[in-house]
Motif scaffolding. Structure first.
Motif, PDB file in Angstrom:
ATOM      1  N   ILE B  80       0.904  -1.155   0.000  1.00  0.00           N
ATOM      2  CA  ILE B  80       0.000   0.000   0.000  1.00  0.00           C
ATOM      3  C   ILE B  80       0.935   1.195   0.000  1.00  0.00           C
ATOM      4  O   ILE B  80       1.473   1.587   1.034  1.00  0.00           O
ATOM      5  CB  ILE B  80      -0.938   0.018   1.220  1.00  0.00           C
ATOM      6  CG1 ILE B  80      -1.774  -1.257   1.266  1.00  0.00           C
ATOM      7  CG2 ILE B  80      -1.856   1.243   1.151  1.00  0.00           C
ATOM      8  CD1 ILE B  80      -2.700  -1.342   2.481  1.00  0.00           C
ATOM      9  N   GLN B  83       0.635   4.440   2.171  1.00  0.00           N
ATOM     10  CA  GLN B  83       0.909   4.321   3.600  1.00  0.00           C
ATOM     11  C   GLN B  83       2.254   3.665   3.855  1.00  0.00           C
ATOM     12  O   GLN B  83       2.581   3.317   4.988  1.00  0.00           O
ATOM     13  CB  GLN B  83      -0.209   3.498   4.259  1.00  0.00           C
ATOM     14  CG  GLN B  83      -1.556   4.180   4.049  1.00  0.00           C
ATOM     15  CD  GLN B  83      -2.632   3.611   4.912  1.00  0.00           C
ATOM     16  OE1 GLN B  83      -2.412   3.291   6.070  1.00  0.00           O
ATOM     17  NE2 GLN B  83      -3.815   3.480   4.349  1.00  0.00           N
ATOM     18  N   ARG B  84       3.042   3.499   2.798  1.00  0.00           N
ATOM     19  CA  ARG B  84       4.391   2.951   2.921  1.00  0.00           C
ATOM     20  C   ARG B  84       4.390   1.590   3.627  1.00  0.00           C
ATOM     21  O   ARG B  84       5.168   1.337   4.527  1.00  0.00           O
ATOM     22  CB  ARG B  84       5.319   3.926   3.674  1.00  0.00           C
ATOM     23  CG  ARG B  84       5.413   5.311   3.037  1.00  0.00           C
ATOM     24  CD  ARG B  84       6.077   5.243   1.671  1.00  0.00           C
ATOM     25  NE  ARG B  84       6.368   6.574   1.173  1.00  0.00           N
ATOM     26  CZ  ARG B  84       5.614   7.235   0.301  1.00  0.00           C
ATOM     27  NH1 ARG B  84       4.493   6.686  -0.175  1.00  0.00           N
ATOM     28  NH2 ARG B  84       5.963   8.437  -0.106  1.00  0.00           N
ATOM     29  N   ILE B  85       3.474   0.727   3.193  1.00  0.00           N
ATOM     30  CA  ILE B  85       3.411  -0.614   3.779  1.00  0.00           C
ATOM     31  C   ILE B  85       3.812  -1.642   2.729  1.00  0.00           C
ATOM     32  O   ILE B  85       3.312  -1.625   1.606  1.00  0.00           O
ATOM     33  CB  ILE B  85       1.979  -0.935   4.275  1.00  0.00           C
ATOM     34  CG1 ILE B  85       1.560   0.033   5.380  1.00  0.00           C
ATOM     35  CG2 ILE B  85       1.904  -2.375   4.800  1.00  0.00           C
ATOM     36  CD1 ILE B  85       0.112  -0.124   5.812  1.00  0.00           C
ATOM     37  N   VAL B  86       4.694  -2.550   3.089  1.00  0.00           N
ATOM     38  CA  VAL B  86       5.017  -3.688   2.238  1.00  0.00           C
ATOM     39  C   VAL B  86       4.984  -4.936   3.116  1.00  0.00           C
ATOM     40  O   VAL B  86       5.393  -4.902   4.276  1.00  0.00           O
ATOM     41  CB  VAL B  86       6.396  -3.539   1.536  1.00  0.00           C
ATOM     42  CG1 VAL B  86       7.554  -3.438   2.525  1.00  0.00           C
ATOM     43  CG2 VAL B  86       6.645  -4.702   0.582  1.00  0.00           C
ATOM     44  N   LEU B  87       4.446  -5.999   2.562  1.00  0.00           N
ATOM     45  CA  LEU B  87       4.320  -7.257   3.306  1.00  0.00           C
ATOM     46  C   LEU B  87       4.767  -8.405   2.428  1.00  0.00           C
ATOM     47  O   LEU B  87       4.368  -8.494   1.271  1.00  0.00           O
ATOM     48  CB  LEU B  87       2.854  -7.480   3.702  1.00  0.00           C
ATOM     49  CG  LEU B  87       2.586  -8.697   4.577  1.00  0.00           C
ATOM     50  CD1 LEU B  87       2.794  -8.333   6.034  1.00  0.00           C
ATOM     51  CD2 LEU B  87       1.157  -9.211   4.392  1.00  0.00           C
ATOM     52  N   GLU B  88       5.596  -9.283   2.973  1.00  0.00           N
ATOM     53  CA  GLU B  88       5.961 -10.498   2.260  1.00  0.00           C
ATOM     54  C   GLU B  88       5.135 -11.636   2.848  1.00  0.00           C
ATOM     55  O   GLU B  88       5.032 -11.753   4.068  1.00  0.00           O
ATOM     56  CB  GLU B  88       7.451 -10.802   2.442  1.00  0.00           C
ATOM     57  CG  GLU B  88       7.895 -12.081   1.727  1.00  0.00           C
ATOM     58  CD  GLU B  88       9.382 -12.370   1.889  1.00  0.00           C
ATOM     59  OE1 GLU B  88      10.155 -11.994   0.998  1.00  0.00           O
ATOM     60  OE2 GLU B  88       9.745 -12.963   2.913  1.00  0.00           O
ATOM     61  N   TYR B 188       9.471   2.367   4.431  1.00  0.00           N
ATOM     62  CA  TYR B 188       8.740   1.107   4.410  1.00  0.00           C
ATOM     63  C   TYR B 188       9.228   0.148   5.485  1.00  0.00           C
ATOM     64  O   TYR B 188       8.800  -1.001   5.537  1.00  0.00           O
ATOM     65  CB  TYR B 188       8.897   0.430   3.043  1.00  0.00           C
ATOM     66  CG  TYR B 188       8.139   1.112   1.924  1.00  0.00           C
ATOM     67  CD1 TYR B 188       8.661   2.201   1.245  1.00  0.00           C
ATOM     68  CD2 TYR B 188       6.893   0.632   1.540  1.00  0.00           C
ATOM     69  CE1 TYR B 188       7.954   2.807   0.219  1.00  0.00           C
ATOM     70  CE2 TYR B 188       6.182   1.220   0.502  1.00  0.00           C
ATOM     71  CZ  TYR B 188       6.723   2.312  -0.148  1.00  0.00           C
ATOM     72  OH  TYR B 188       6.023   2.903  -1.164  1.00  0.00           O
ATOM     73  N   GLY B 189      10.161   0.628   6.315  1.00  0.00           N
ATOM     74  CA  GLY B 189      10.708  -0.243   7.353  1.00  0.00           C
ATOM     75  C   GLY B 189      11.761  -1.200   6.824  1.00  0.00           C
ATOM     76  O   GLY B 189      12.093  -2.183   7.483  1.00  0.00           O
ATOM     77  N   GLN B 197      11.487  -7.682  -0.899  1.00  0.00           N
ATOM     78  CA  GLN B 197      10.530  -6.644  -0.497  1.00  0.00           C
ATOM     79  C   GLN B 197      10.932  -5.297  -1.106  1.00  0.00           C
ATOM     80  O   GLN B 197      10.075  -4.506  -1.510  1.00  0.00           O
ATOM     81  CB  GLN B 197      10.449  -6.529   1.029  1.00  0.00           C
ATOM     82  CG  GLN B 197       9.777  -7.732   1.674  1.00  0.00           C
ATOM     83  CD  GLN B 197       9.534  -7.530   3.152  1.00  0.00           C
ATOM     84  OE1 GLN B 197       8.888  -6.576   3.576  1.00  0.00           O
ATOM     85  NE2 GLN B 197      10.039  -8.435   3.966  1.00  0.00           N
TER      86      GLN B 197
END
Lengths: 217, 222
Positions: B80, B83-88, B188-189, B197
């Motif tokens: 997303i 909202q600077r979200i990344v998920l593996e 994005y952490g 990622q």
């Protein structure tokens, strides 16, 4: 898909259950400490409401996350006749951002739990997992260090096994057969059908404890 | 995971991307001694919220997308961007999302093309096409430097390679050029150590650029 049965046991008999399971499974127990976060879709999302569970394994040195969706149970006359619940279940390991992602997608916290106990994983006609745990609630949001038992003195026992449309009958048979060995200590049935503790539990536990687990059934 | 930069073709104002440009770019790689190795494909899906009424959709993210990468066949990535979200996740997350029925596919795109070996570099040139269509929407290029996994340590050598590449492409007088827009991975952490990622985030950034370009062309036409 998975096959599931559940039961309850008094905490005082858990040690005896552990001895019994150790003897039956032939493997060592694994400690369990799972923070379970149950999310529900917000009011306008989806035509029907949906639920998803985020499981954080706190037993690992670095917490690992899993997302799980439990779907509908198998229905029909055939399903009613079997004593094991067969339901759809999909899960996926995820990186640690899962909660943020689902909140951003419009999911809301419904409730959270901390499960503390142990599991046995073994092969006996099917890949079976037995989980014995106390179910705890958190007094403050996400405060896993301050959790209190939902039912003090009682623990939940769950027996699950993955299944598919092709093999679920064999898996059901394997789970049912295994559950019979646990009958002296606890009664296992479909989730939602509660049966309480069994009257023979105290005697069976005493026998197991004095035996030291040396006599296999 | 070794480091890569994902570039996209930025057409000059007033021009669009076409298969001739794709062909010229591929020839350009071979002209600098890139050895063709095989095909590659990545698939990106834009999701839209499933709501009872259309008007309710505004409450949910419009930039929620998922991507599968050929180097990680058992994984799937959600981003997303706003909202600077990344998920593996495991690939099974796609089945899980289908079961939830809260989000549906809005549009899916393939990044499709050939892979080349060039010394310590691995290059991929790909066309961007909607699934079930041959309509070329863009061109992407991956430049991977195999020996290094650190974003910062690889920066200089990547920039030098990019200079060489841009010069080779410019000799063909094509109506556009390749651009690299590096996302702020920290937002994005993500750390300096490169992972898939990071690649997923770069593709999300490239898509935002491609969409902006298409929209700019459409507004000029209108």
């Amino acid at each position: 898909m998975e096959c599931v049965v559940q039961g309850i046991i008094e905490t005082q008999h858990v040690e005896a259950l552990e001895i019994l399971l150790q003897g039956l499974c032939g493997v060592h127990k694994e400690r369990l400490r799972i923070h379970e976060i149950c999310l529900k879709s917000g009011p306008n999302l989806g035509v029907v409401a949906s639920e998803v569970r985020l499981l954080c394994d706190l037993e690992q040195p670095e917490s690992t996350w899993t997302v799980r969706h439990i779907g509908g149970a198998m229905r029909g006359a055939g399903a009613e006749q079997i004593s094991v619940l067969v339901r759809t279940m999909v899960e996926s390991k995820v990186s640690k951002n899962a909660l943020r992602l689902f909140y951003a997608l419009g999911y809301k916290l419904d409730h959270e739990l901390l499960r503390v106990g142990f599991t046995f994983h073994f092969q006996r006609g099917a890949q079976i997992t037995v989980t014995v745990s106390s179910v705890n609630k958190m007094l403050k949001l996400h405060a896993t260090d301050e959790a209190v038992p939902v039912t003090p003195g009682i623990q939940l026992v769950e027996v699950t096994a993955p299944a598919s449309a092709e093999n679920y009958s064999e898996v059901v048979a394997a789970v049912s057969s295994f559950c019979e060995y646990l009958a002296p200590l606890l009664h296992l049935s479909k989730p939602g059908i509660s049966t309480g503790v069994v009257p023979t539990a105290a005697a069976a536990a005493a026998s197991l404890m004095s035996d030291g687990g040396g006599t296999p059934l | 995971m070794t480091l890569k930069w994902v570039l996209h073709w930025q057409p000059n104002a007033g021009s669009t991307v076409n298969s001739q440009i794709l062909s010229e770019v591929s020839q350009c790689v071979e002209s600098i001694n890139g050895v063709k190795e095989g095909r590659w494909r990545a698939t990106l899906t834009f999701y839209k919220p499933h709501t009872r009424e259309q008007s309710m959709a505004v409450d949910f993210p419009r930039d929620f997308l998922g991507i599968s990468l050929p180097e990680q066949p058992n994984k799937y990535y959600f981003i997303i961007r706003g909202q600077r979200i990344v998920l593996e996740a495991d690939s099974s997350i796609q089945t899980l999302m289908e079961k939830l029925q809260s989000y549906k596919t809005r549009v899916a795109l393939h990044f499709d093309g050939f892979q080349y070996q060039l010394g310590d570099f691995q290059l991929r040139v790909g066309k961007v096409v909607p699934t079930h269509s041959e309509n070329l929407r863009g061109i992407v290029m991956e430049v991977e430097y195999v020996p290094i996994s650190s974003v910062e340590k690889a920066r200089q050598i990547m920039e030098e390679f990019l200079d060489i590449w841009q010069e080779a492409v410019s000799k063909r007088s094509l109506p556009g050029h390749f651009m690299h827009m590096e996302p702020n991975f920290a937002e994005y952490g993500l750390t300096d150590h490169y992972t898939s990622q990071h690649t997923a985030v770069q593709y999300a950034t490239v898509m935002a650029q491609l969409i902006a370009t298409v929209q700019a062309v459409q507004s000029v036409r209108n």
